[in-house]
Design a protein around this motif. Structure first.
Motif, PDB file in Angstrom:
ATOM      1  N   PRO A  11       0.798  -1.233   0.000  1.00 27.55           N
ATOM      2  CA  PRO A  11       0.000   0.000   0.000  1.00 27.55           C
ATOM      3  C   PRO A  11       0.825   1.275   0.000  1.00 27.55           C
ATOM      4  O   PRO A  11       0.373   2.313  -0.452  1.00 27.55           O
ATOM      5  CB  PRO A  11      -0.826  -0.131   1.290  1.00 27.55           C
ATOM      6  CG  PRO A  11      -0.908  -1.598   1.549  1.00 27.55           C
ATOM      7  CD  PRO A  11       0.406  -2.165   1.061  1.00 27.55           C
ATOM      8  N   ALA A  12       2.074   1.210   0.525  1.00 29.80           N
ATOM      9  CA  ALA A  12       2.896   2.414   0.611  1.00 29.80           C
ATOM     10  C   ALA A  12       3.660   2.697  -0.678  1.00 29.80           C
ATOM     11  O   ALA A  12       4.320   3.718  -0.789  1.00 29.80           O
ATOM     12  CB  ALA A  12       3.874   2.296   1.775  1.00 29.80           C
ATOM     13  N   ASP A  13       3.612   1.792  -1.645  1.00 26.73           N
ATOM     14  CA  ASP A  13       4.322   2.014  -2.902  1.00 26.73           C
ATOM     15  C   ASP A  13       3.723   3.195  -3.650  1.00 26.73           C
ATOM     16  O   ASP A  13       2.525   3.474  -3.536  1.00 26.73           O
ATOM     17  CB  ASP A  13       4.257   0.768  -3.785  1.00 26.73           C
ATOM     18  CG  ASP A  13       5.133  -0.360  -3.265  1.00 26.73           C
ATOM     19  OD1 ASP A  13       5.979  -0.083  -2.405  1.00 26.73           O
ATOM     20  OD2 ASP A  13       4.946  -1.500  -3.713  1.00 26.73           O
ATOM     21  N   PRO A  14       4.524   3.911  -4.450  1.00 23.94           N
ATOM     22  CA  PRO A  14       3.981   5.045  -5.209  1.00 23.94           C
ATOM     23  C   PRO A  14       2.894   4.614  -6.189  1.00 23.94           C
ATOM     24  O   PRO A  14       2.961   3.521  -6.766  1.00 23.94           O
ATOM     25  CB  PRO A  14       5.213   5.572  -5.956  1.00 23.94           C
ATOM     26  CG  PRO A  14       6.395   5.051  -5.211  1.00 23.94           C
ATOM     27  CD  PRO A  14       5.969   3.731  -4.655  1.00 23.94           C
ATOM     28  N   ILE A  15       1.916   5.483  -6.389  1.00 24.83           N
ATOM     29  CA  ILE A  15       0.924   5.257  -7.428  1.00 24.83           C
ATOM     30  C   ILE A  15       1.570   5.443  -8.799  1.00 24.83           C
ATOM     31  O   ILE A  15       1.318   4.681  -9.739  1.00 24.83           O
ATOM     32  CB  ILE A  15      -0.271   6.209  -7.246  1.00 24.83           C
ATOM     33  CG1 ILE A  15      -1.121   5.754  -6.060  1.00 24.83           C
ATOM     34  CG2 ILE A  15      -1.126   6.288  -8.518  1.00 24.83           C
ATOM     35  CD1 ILE A  15      -2.321   6.631  -5.786  1.00 24.83           C
ATOM     36  N   ILE A  16       2.409   6.465  -8.910  1.00 26.91           N
ATOM     37  CA  ILE A  16       3.162   6.723 -10.138  1.00 26.91           C
ATOM     38  C   ILE A  16       4.635   6.856  -9.780  1.00 26.91           C
ATOM     39  O   ILE A  16       4.989   7.500  -8.790  1.00 26.91           O
ATOM     40  CB  ILE A  16       2.687   8.013 -10.831  1.00 26.91           C
ATOM     41  CG1 ILE A  16       1.233   7.894 -11.283  1.00 26.91           C
ATOM     42  CG2 ILE A  16       3.580   8.359 -12.029  1.00 26.91           C
ATOM     43  CD1 ILE A  16       0.660   9.173 -11.840  1.00 26.91           C
ATOM     44  N   SER A  17       5.485   6.254 -10.602  1.00 24.73           N
ATOM     45  CA  SER A  17       6.925   6.413 -10.428  1.00 24.73           C
ATOM     46  C   SER A  17       7.543   6.766 -11.777  1.00 24.73           C
ATOM     47  O   SER A  17       7.449   5.995 -12.735  1.00 24.73           O
ATOM     48  CB  SER A  17       7.546   5.127  -9.880  1.00 24.73           C
ATOM     49  OG  SER A  17       8.928   5.318  -9.606  1.00 24.73           O
ATOM     50  N   VAL A  18       8.133   7.959 -11.854  1.00 25.99           N
ATOM     51  CA  VAL A  18       8.816   8.437 -13.056  1.00 25.99           C
ATOM     52  C   VAL A  18      10.309   8.376 -12.771  1.00 25.99           C
ATOM     53  O   VAL A  18      10.794   9.000 -11.827  1.00 25.99           O
ATOM     54  CB  VAL A  18       8.388   9.880 -13.393  1.00 25.99           C
ATOM     55  CG1 VAL A  18       9.144  10.399 -14.605  1.00 25.99           C
ATOM     56  CG2 VAL A  18       6.885   9.959 -13.616  1.00 25.99           C
ATOM     57  N   ASN A  19      11.042   7.610 -13.578  1.00 24.25           N
ATOM     58  CA  ASN A  19      12.445   7.352 -13.291  1.00 24.25           C
ATOM     59  C   ASN A  19      13.337   7.761 -14.465  1.00 24.25           C
ATOM     60  O   ASN A  19      13.328   7.126 -15.518  1.00 24.25           O
ATOM     61  CB  ASN A  19      12.645   5.862 -12.987  1.00 24.25           C
ATOM     62  CG  ASN A  19      14.070   5.534 -12.581  1.00 24.25           C
ATOM     63  OD1 ASN A  19      14.732   6.330 -11.929  1.00 24.25           O
ATOM     64  ND2 ASN A  19      14.536   4.363 -12.982  1.00 24.25           N
ATOM     65  N   GLU A  20      14.052   8.880 -14.278  1.00 20.20           N
ATOM     66  CA  GLU A  20      15.049   9.369 -15.242  1.00 20.20           C
ATOM     67  C   GLU A  20      14.480   9.439 -16.667  1.00 20.20           C
ATOM     68  O   GLU A  20      15.072   8.957 -17.625  1.00 20.20           O
ATOM     69  CB  GLU A  20      16.298   8.480 -15.206  1.00 20.20           C
ATOM     70  CG  GLU A  20      16.989   8.501 -13.856  1.00 20.20           C
ATOM     71  CD  GLU A  20      18.247   7.651 -13.822  1.00 20.20           C
ATOM     72  OE1 GLU A  20      18.475   6.907 -14.790  1.00 20.20           O
ATOM     73  OE2 GLU A  20      18.998   7.732 -12.838  1.00 20.20           O
ATOM     74  N   VAL A  21      13.339  10.091 -16.772  1.00 20.05           N
ATOM     75  CA  VAL A  21      12.622  10.156 -18.052  1.00 20.05           C
ATOM     76  C   VAL A  21      13.059  11.366 -18.873  1.00 20.05           C
ATOM     77  O   VAL A  21      13.176  12.483 -18.362  1.00 20.05           O
ATOM     78  CB  VAL A  21      11.099  10.214 -17.806  1.00 20.05           C
ATOM     79  CG1 VAL A  21      10.351  10.773 -19.010  1.00 20.05           C
ATOM     80  CG2 VAL A  21      10.584   8.819 -17.472  1.00 20.05           C
ATOM     81  N   SER A  22      13.282  11.119 -20.157  1.00 19.28           N
ATOM     82  CA  SER A  22      13.508  12.189 -21.131  1.00 19.28           C
ATOM     83  C   SER A  22      12.562  11.979 -22.300  1.00 19.28           C
ATOM     84  O   SER A  22      12.178  10.846 -22.619  1.00 19.28           O
ATOM     85  CB  SER A  22      14.958  12.188 -21.627  1.00 19.28           C
ATOM     86  OG  SER A  22      15.856  12.482 -20.569  1.00 19.28           O
ATOM     87  N   PHE A  23      12.176  13.104 -22.933  1.00 17.71           N
ATOM     88  CA  PHE A  23      11.237  13.029 -24.052  1.00 17.71           C
ATOM     89  C   PHE A  23      11.482  14.225 -24.961  1.00 17.71           C
ATOM     90  O   PHE A  23      11.761  15.327 -24.498  1.00 17.71           O
ATOM     91  CB  PHE A  23       9.792  13.049 -23.539  1.00 17.71           C
ATOM     92  CG  PHE A  23       8.756  12.874 -24.603  1.00 17.71           C
ATOM     93  CD1 PHE A  23       8.334  11.608 -24.996  1.00 17.71           C
ATOM     94  CD2 PHE A  23       8.190  13.982 -25.226  1.00 17.71           C
ATOM     95  CE1 PHE A  23       7.377  11.449 -25.986  1.00 17.71           C
ATOM     96  CE2 PHE A  23       7.233  13.834 -26.214  1.00 17.71           C
ATOM     97  CZ  PHE A  23       6.830  12.558 -26.601  1.00 17.71           C
ATOM     98  N   ARG A  24      11.351  14.003 -26.271  1.00 17.05           N
ATOM     99  CA  ARG A  24      11.504  15.103 -27.224  1.00 17.05           C
ATOM    100  C   ARG A  24      10.480  14.966 -28.336  1.00 17.05           C
ATOM    101  O   ARG A  24      10.019  13.869 -28.644  1.00 17.05           O
ATOM    102  CB  ARG A  24      12.916  15.151 -27.789  1.00 17.05           C
ATOM    103  CG  ARG A  24      13.336  13.938 -28.602  1.00 17.05           C
ATOM    104  CD  ARG A  24      14.730  14.125 -29.203  1.00 17.05           C
ATOM    105  NE  ARG A  24      15.740  14.389 -28.214  1.00 17.05           N
ATOM    106  CZ  ARG A  24      16.588  15.423 -28.253  1.00 17.05           C
ATOM    107  NH1 ARG A  24      16.539  16.280 -29.266  1.00 17.05           N
ATOM    108  NH2 ARG A  24      17.484  15.603 -27.326  1.00 17.05           N
TER     109      ARG A  24
END
Length: 257
Positions: A11-24
């Motif tokens: 239950p304590a885990d993140p709902i969303i996890s963004v890890n070192e994301v890049s976008f162009r």
């Protein structure tokens, strides 16, 4: 001894996890090496100047886009593979304006939130109760038979929130939802979001009014291609992050709850 599957999460885990994301987009970089977690029960305010990549980050979080590098998970699954749509309520940018042409009633619009739950045939008693409860929670029961297109901007906002609540969403995501809405309706709307968050609903909000965000959000993320700040709203206001991210002097005007 049992083995935990990918979808069985603590239950304590993140709902969303963004890890070192890049976008162009083509040759134009939009996001660079962004990492952020959204914990259950958070009210995350996402701020930054125009063109800073806020809407793109939201779309990556929801799996509507895939990162060029890095990874995004949503409820423990890779975001672009997540398929339990009823857990997420998404109010897209300018939706209250496009809703002017909706030929349905308020109740019919809110009912759309129950479609993922409905089995073959008619709606169940539980479905109908969820629809009525959602309208009651956002204060639009008296508008149930009105056409959505004939409502004010603030009232239409509440319809889309109710639709998300009817789906029993765990996460509510809003991209600049108050564009074209008068000041009084904006204050009522943000107080509603604050109340819903207090009941445990996780909220992510993009909003240009930094005073509103720092008043109601429990966490601030400031973005301008890269992440300049992620943390407590009071700490955010006390730093020079605004000037660094926006490239100019900014002043925060707080709003009363």
């Amino acid at each position: 001894m049992t083995t935990e599957t990918a979808t069985e999460r603590h239950p304590a885990d993140p709902i969303i996890s963004v890890n070192e994301v890049s976008f162009r987009y083509g040759e134009r970089p939009v996001l660079e090496d962004v990492s952020i977690d959204v914990e259950p029960g958070t009210f995350l305010g996402l701020v930054g100047p125009n063109g800073s990549g806020k809407s793109t980050l939201l779309e990556l979080m929801l799996g509507l886009k895939r990162p060029d590098t890095g990874s995004v998970t949503l409820f423990g699954d890779r975001a672009h593979e997540f398929d339990d749509g009823k857990r997420v309520g998404y109010v897209a940018q300018n939706v209250t304006e496009t809703a002017r042409d909706m030929p349905v009633t308020v109740r019919e619009a809110v009912t759309m939130g129950r479609y993922p739950h409905r089995l073959v045939g008619r709606f169940s008693r539980a479905d109908r109760r969820a629809i009525e409860d959602a309208m009651d929670r956002v204060g639009i029961t008296d508008l149930a038979s009105r056409r959505v297109g004939r409502l004010s901007g603030g009232q239409r906002q509440r319809v889309f929130i109710a639709r998300a609540l009817a789906s029993e969403a765990d996460l509510l995501v809003l991209d600049e939802p108050t564009v074209g809405v008068d000041a009084e309706s904006r204050e009522e709307f943000y107080h509603l979001l604050h109340t819903l968050n207090a009941t445990g609903l996780t909220v992510i909000l993009i909003e240009h009014d930094i005073g509103v965000v720092t008043t109601y959000a429990t966490e601030i993320a400031c973005l301008n291609r890269r992440l300049y700040f992620d943390g407590d709203p009071d700490e955010f206001v006390s730093t020079d992050t605004l000037a660094a991210a926006y490239g100019t002097d900014q002043h925060v005007i707080h709003h009363d709850h």
